[in-house]
Design an enzyme around this catalytic site. Structure first.
Site, PDB file in Angstrom:
ATOM      1  N   MET A 194       1.439   7.694   2.560  1.00  0.00           N
ATOM      2  CA  MET A 194       1.374   7.617   3.559  1.00  0.00           C
ATOM      3  C   MET A 194       2.967   6.171   3.597  1.00  0.00           C
ATOM      4  SD  MET A 194       0.781   8.929   6.244  1.00  0.00           S
ATOM      5  CE  MET A 194       0.987   7.699   7.705  1.00  0.00           C
ATOM      6  N   ASN A 218     -10.178  11.184  14.276  1.00  0.00           N
ATOM      7  CA  ASN A 218     -10.250  10.567  12.677  1.00  0.00           C
ATOM      8  C   ASN A 218     -11.480  10.740  13.486  1.00  0.00           C
ATOM      9  OD1 ASN A 218      -7.628   8.516  12.844  1.00  0.00           O
ATOM     10  ND2 ASN A 218      -7.797  10.538  11.741  1.00  0.00           N
ATOM     11  N   ASN A 237      -5.015   3.696   9.976  1.00  0.00           N
ATOM     12  CA  ASN A 237      -6.420   4.295  10.534  1.00  0.00           C
ATOM     13  C   ASN A 237      -7.573   3.565  10.915  1.00  0.00           C
ATOM     14  OD1 ASN A 237      -4.978   6.984  11.180  1.00  0.00           O
ATOM     15  ND2 ASN A 237      -5.925   7.479   9.853  1.00  0.00           N
ATOM     16  N   LYS A 283      -6.861   6.757  18.342  1.00  0.00           N
ATOM     17  CA  LYS A 283      -6.534   7.644  17.152  1.00  0.00           C
ATOM     18  C   LYS A 283      -7.955   7.718  16.156  1.00  0.00           C
ATOM     19  CE  LYS A 283      -4.279   9.428  13.781  1.00  0.00           C
ATOM     20  NZ  LYS A 283      -3.725   9.236  12.758  1.00  0.00           N
ATOM     21  N   GLY A 327       0.814  -1.576  -0.146  1.00  0.00           N
ATOM     22  CA  GLY A 327       0.181   0.259   0.187  1.00  0.00           C
ATOM     23  C   GLY A 327       1.185   0.679  -0.190  1.00  0.00           C
ATOM     24  N   ALA A 328       1.264   1.320  -1.254  1.00  0.00           N
ATOM     25  CA  ALA A 328       2.397   2.564  -1.026  1.00  0.00           C
ATOM     26  C   ALA A 328       1.867   4.104  -1.929  1.00  0.00           C
ATOM     27  CB  ALA A 328       3.753   1.944  -2.711  1.00  0.00           C
ATOM     28  N   GLU A 353     -13.097   5.785   4.003  1.00  0.00           N
ATOM     29  CA  GLU A 353     -13.184   4.890   5.758  1.00  0.00           C
ATOM     30  C   GLU A 353     -14.063   4.701   6.809  1.00  0.00           C
ATOM     31  OE1 GLU A 353      -8.086   5.532   6.302  1.00  0.00           O
ATOM     32  OE2 GLU A 353      -7.697   3.564   5.582  1.00  0.00           O
TER      33      GLU A 353
HETATM   34  N1  LIG Z   1      -3.016  10.651   4.072  1.00  0.00           N
HETATM   35  C1  LIG Z   1      -2.160  10.921   5.946  1.00  0.00           C
HETATM   36  O1  LIG Z   1      -2.399  12.140   5.915  1.00  0.00           O
HETATM   37  C2  LIG Z   1      -2.983   9.604   6.822  1.00  0.00           C
HETATM   38  C3  LIG Z   1      -3.014   8.549   6.546  1.00  0.00           C
HETATM   39  N2  LIG Z   1      -3.536   7.180   7.841  1.00  0.00           N
HETATM   40  C4  LIG Z   1      -3.953   6.441   7.510  1.00  0.00           C
HETATM   41  O2  LIG Z   1      -2.944   5.373   6.595  1.00  0.00           O
HETATM   42  C5  LIG Z   1      -3.826   4.848   5.711  1.00  0.00           C
HETATM   43  C6  LIG Z   1      -3.046   4.794   4.313  1.00  0.00           C
HETATM   44  O3  LIG Z   1      -3.539   6.067   4.161  1.00  0.00           O
HETATM   45  P1  LIG Z   1      -2.707   7.197   2.323  1.00  0.00           P
HETATM   46  O4  LIG Z   1      -1.838   6.679   2.964  1.00  0.00           O
HETATM   47  O5  LIG Z   1      -3.597   8.655   3.026  1.00  0.00           O
HETATM   48  O6  LIG Z   1      -3.557   6.906   1.123  1.00  0.00           O
HETATM   49  P2  LIG Z   1      -3.955   6.868  -0.292  1.00  0.00           P
HETATM   50  O7  LIG Z   1      -5.128   7.288  -0.718  1.00  0.00           O
HETATM   51  O8  LIG Z   1      -2.483   7.479  -0.578  1.00  0.00           O
HETATM   52  O9  LIG Z   1      -3.563   5.552  -0.581  1.00  0.00           O
HETATM   53  C7  LIG Z   1      -4.036   3.969  -0.040  1.00  0.00           C
HETATM   54  C8  LIG Z   1      -4.451   3.450  -2.110  1.00  0.00           C
HETATM   55  O10 LIG Z   1      -5.501   4.116  -2.356  1.00  0.00           O
HETATM   56  C9  LIG Z   1      -5.249   3.554  -3.606  1.00  0.00           C
HETATM   57  N3  LIG Z   1      -5.408   4.307  -4.288  1.00  0.00           N
HETATM   58  C10 LIG Z   1      -5.350   6.075  -3.956  1.00  0.00           C
HETATM   59  N4  LIG Z   1      -5.241   7.080  -5.369  1.00  0.00           N
HETATM   60  C11 LIG Z   1      -5.552   6.368  -6.025  1.00  0.00           C
HETATM   61  C12 LIG Z   1      -6.560   7.008  -7.912  1.00  0.00           C
HETATM   62  N5  LIG Z   1      -6.663   7.721  -7.682  1.00  0.00           N
HETATM   63  N6  LIG Z   1      -6.476   5.752  -8.662  1.00  0.00           N
HETATM   64  C13 LIG Z   1      -6.578   4.549  -7.655  1.00  0.00           C
HETATM   65  N7  LIG Z   1      -6.523   3.956  -6.668  1.00  0.00           N
HETATM   66  C14 LIG Z   1      -5.502   5.010  -5.792  1.00  0.00           C
HETATM   67  C15 LIG Z   1      -4.000   3.111  -4.203  1.00  0.00           C
HETATM   68  O11 LIG Z   1      -3.432   2.377  -3.538  1.00  0.00           O
HETATM   69  P3  LIG Z   1      -4.937   0.734  -4.112  1.00  0.00           P
HETATM   70  O12 LIG Z   1      -4.639   0.568  -5.744  1.00  0.00           O
HETATM   71  O13 LIG Z   1      -4.281  -1.010  -3.506  1.00  0.00           O
HETATM   72  O14 LIG Z   1      -6.174   0.900  -3.570  1.00  0.00           O
HETATM   73  C16 LIG Z   1      -2.638   3.246  -3.163  1.00  0.00           C
HETATM   74  O15 LIG Z   1      -2.385   2.448  -2.393  1.00  0.00           O
HETATM   75  C17 LIG Z   1      -5.143   4.439   6.125  1.00  0.00           C
HETATM   76  O16 LIG Z   1      -5.665   3.848   7.020  1.00  0.00           O
HETATM   77  C18 LIG Z   1      -5.400   6.267   5.881  1.00  0.00           C
HETATM   78  O17 LIG Z   1      -5.856   6.798   6.978  1.00  0.00           O
HETATM   79  C19 LIG Z   1      -2.677   7.606   8.412  1.00  0.00           C
HETATM   80  C20 LIG Z   1      -2.150   8.743   9.163  1.00  0.00           C
HETATM   81  C21 LIG Z   1      -2.355   9.946   8.523  1.00  0.00           C
HETATM   82  C1  LIG Z   2      -3.639  14.256   9.984  1.00  0.00           C
HETATM   83  C2  LIG Z   2      -4.826  13.440  11.104  1.00  0.00           C
HETATM   84  C3  LIG Z   2      -4.835  13.367  12.292  1.00  0.00           C
HETATM   85  C4  LIG Z   2      -6.465  14.481  10.467  1.00  0.00           C
HETATM   86  O1  LIG Z   2      -7.316  14.064  11.217  1.00  0.00           O
HETATM   87  C5  LIG Z   2      -5.031  11.704  10.050  1.00  0.00           C
HETATM   88  O2  LIG Z   2      -4.566  10.762  10.806  1.00  0.00           O
HETATM   89  C6  LIG Z   2      -5.880  11.735   8.686  1.00  0.00           C
HETATM   90  O3  LIG Z   2      -5.736  13.054   7.616  1.00  0.00           O
HETATM   91  O4  LIG Z   2      -6.378  10.858   8.403  1.00  0.00           O
END
Ligand SMILES: NC(=O)C1=CN([C@@H]2O[C@H](COP(=O)(O)OP(=O)(O)OC[C@H]3O[C@@H](n4cnc5c(N)ncnc54)[C@H](OP(=O)(O)O)[C@@H]3O)[C@@H](O)[C@H]2O)C=CC1
Ligand SMILES: CC(C)(CO)C(=O)C(=O)O
Length: 310
Positions: A11, A189, A103, A185, A7-8, A272
């Site tokens: 984050m 959220n 999260n 946490k 899951g790249a 989510e």
């Molecule tokens: N962003 C933040 O600031 C924070 C996020 N988190 C948590 O971390 C976890 C990951 O979040 P985050 O990194 O933000 O997730 P992202 O939306 O950046 O990415 C997650 C996955 O979603 C899919 N994806 C995202 N955008 C697209 C698109 N336009 N088209 C197709 N697929 C897409 C990709 O994989 P796939 O195709 O496999 O779905 C990707 O690896 C969650 O649980 C989040 O709540 C925790 C703290 C902070």
């Molecule tokens: C940064 C923070 C704490 C904001 O609610 C978060 O976890 C998110 O954006 O999902």
């Protein structure tokens, strides 16, 4: 250490970049073919406060990976977790450790279907990141991580994971009670993400509204009811509300649009919610407890998903 980020997105890319810069052998695994292709073609474009750079990390679709990592860091969205775990099962050995930093609530039973309990490590992170487009992320601000083993004999392995993270600047600490941290946490959220998404505002704007203080405490009290009933976790409502209110400061998270806002309002993607307020409402209903605000917020987010998600 040989590390795979499963899951790249935003984050996962942050952790991958920081761990790779510290000398670990990092690979990125993602289901989004366009994102994987962009990273392999020109590197991951990383925007920071000081400019933009290309970071070259190998990226794969799950079916393409043959390497066996020592550590897997999960950073899918909550609803993508089972699909990712099923897809990476062939590269997991009996020794592969898995850290889940998503999260949301309820991930351990999902992990247990694919991974031996002694290899499961749970955590939370206050780092943030944003996905700008395929192969392009924005990494600003500061954060920290907490990690704990779920099987008592595995504390040393959790501490080793924290050492690897901290050596990469990720500021990780061993958590003596990660289930409490996960619930705390989830309160962050389940308030900020859900309300900012419904009101289409950032965290500072939410904090400035006269209705927010009361609503925040009502939502946290509902989370506390279920945390106590299901996990015997005591969530102190007022201290948690004050910690969340500290985030309104623009120097902290005030300027940030929470990840749920990024998903639904900016990218028209599913949220989510069922792992936050929706999880609380569902568990409460099963236990005969009343959580009407979480129930309503969940229905409103699902209604907005019906309007916005193509
Ligand atoms: N962003 C933040 O600031 C924070 C996020 N988190 C948590 O971390 C976890 C990951 O979040 P985050 O990194 O933000 O997730 P992202 O939306 O950046 O990415 C997650 C996955 O979603 C899919 N994806 C995202 N955008 C697209 C698109 N336009 N088209 C197709 N697929 C897409 C990709 O994989 P796939 O195709 O496999 O779905 C990707 O690896 C969650 O649980 C989040 O709540 C925790 C703290 C902070
Ligand atoms: C940064 C923070 C704490 C904001 O609610 C978060 O976890 C998110 O954006 O999902």
């Amino acid at each position: 250490m040989k590390i795979a980020i499963a899951g790249a997105g935003a984050m996962g890319s942050r952790f991958g970049v920081m761990l790779s810069r510290a000398g670990n052998q990092v690979i990125l695994i993602d289901q989004w073919a366009e994102h994987v292709a962009a990273i392999n073609a020109k590197g991951l474009t990383v925007d920071t406060e000081t400019g933009s750079s290309q970071v070259h990390l190998p990226a794969y679709l799950p079916a393409q990976v043959t390497e066996k990592p020592e550590l897997v860091i999960l950073f899918t969205k909550s609803m993508g977790l089972p699909k990712m775990l099923a897809a990476i099962e062939p590269i997991l050995t009996p020794e592969t450790k898995i850290v889940c930093l998503l999260n949301g609530l309820g991930h351990v039973p999902t992990l247990e279907k694919y991974v031996h309990r002694e290899n499961i490590f749970m955590g939370v992170t206050l780092w943030t990141a944003a996905l700008i487009g395929p192969g392009h992320v924005k990494l600003v601000g500061d954060g920290r991580v907490e990690v704990q083993n779920i099987v008592p004999t595995e504390q040393a392995a959790a501490e080793e994971i924290c050492r690897v993270f901290s050596a990469a600047g990720l500021k990780a600490e061993y958590s003596p009670n990660v289930i409490f941290s996960i619930w705390r946490k989830a309160c962050v959220n389940g308030t900020l993400n859900t309300l900012c998404t419904l009101l289409d505002c950032n965290i500072a704007q939410l904090g400035a509204l006269p209705q927010t203080a009361k609503l925040l405490r009502q939502i946290i009290a509902e989370f506390a009811l279920v945390a106590k009933h299901d996990d015997q976790v005591a969530l102190p409502v007022e201290p948690i509300a004050r910690d969340i209110e500290a985030l309104y400061d623009p120097k902290k998270a005030g300027e940030h649009y929470p990840s749920m806002h990024q998903d639904l309002i900016e990218h028209h993607r599913l949220t989510e919610i069922d792992y936050l307020n929706g999880y609380v409402a569902k568990k409460a209903a099963a236990a005969g407890l009343a959580t009407p605000i979480c129930q309503l917020l969940t229905e409103l987010i699902h209604a907005k998903e019906a309007l916005l998600v193509k």
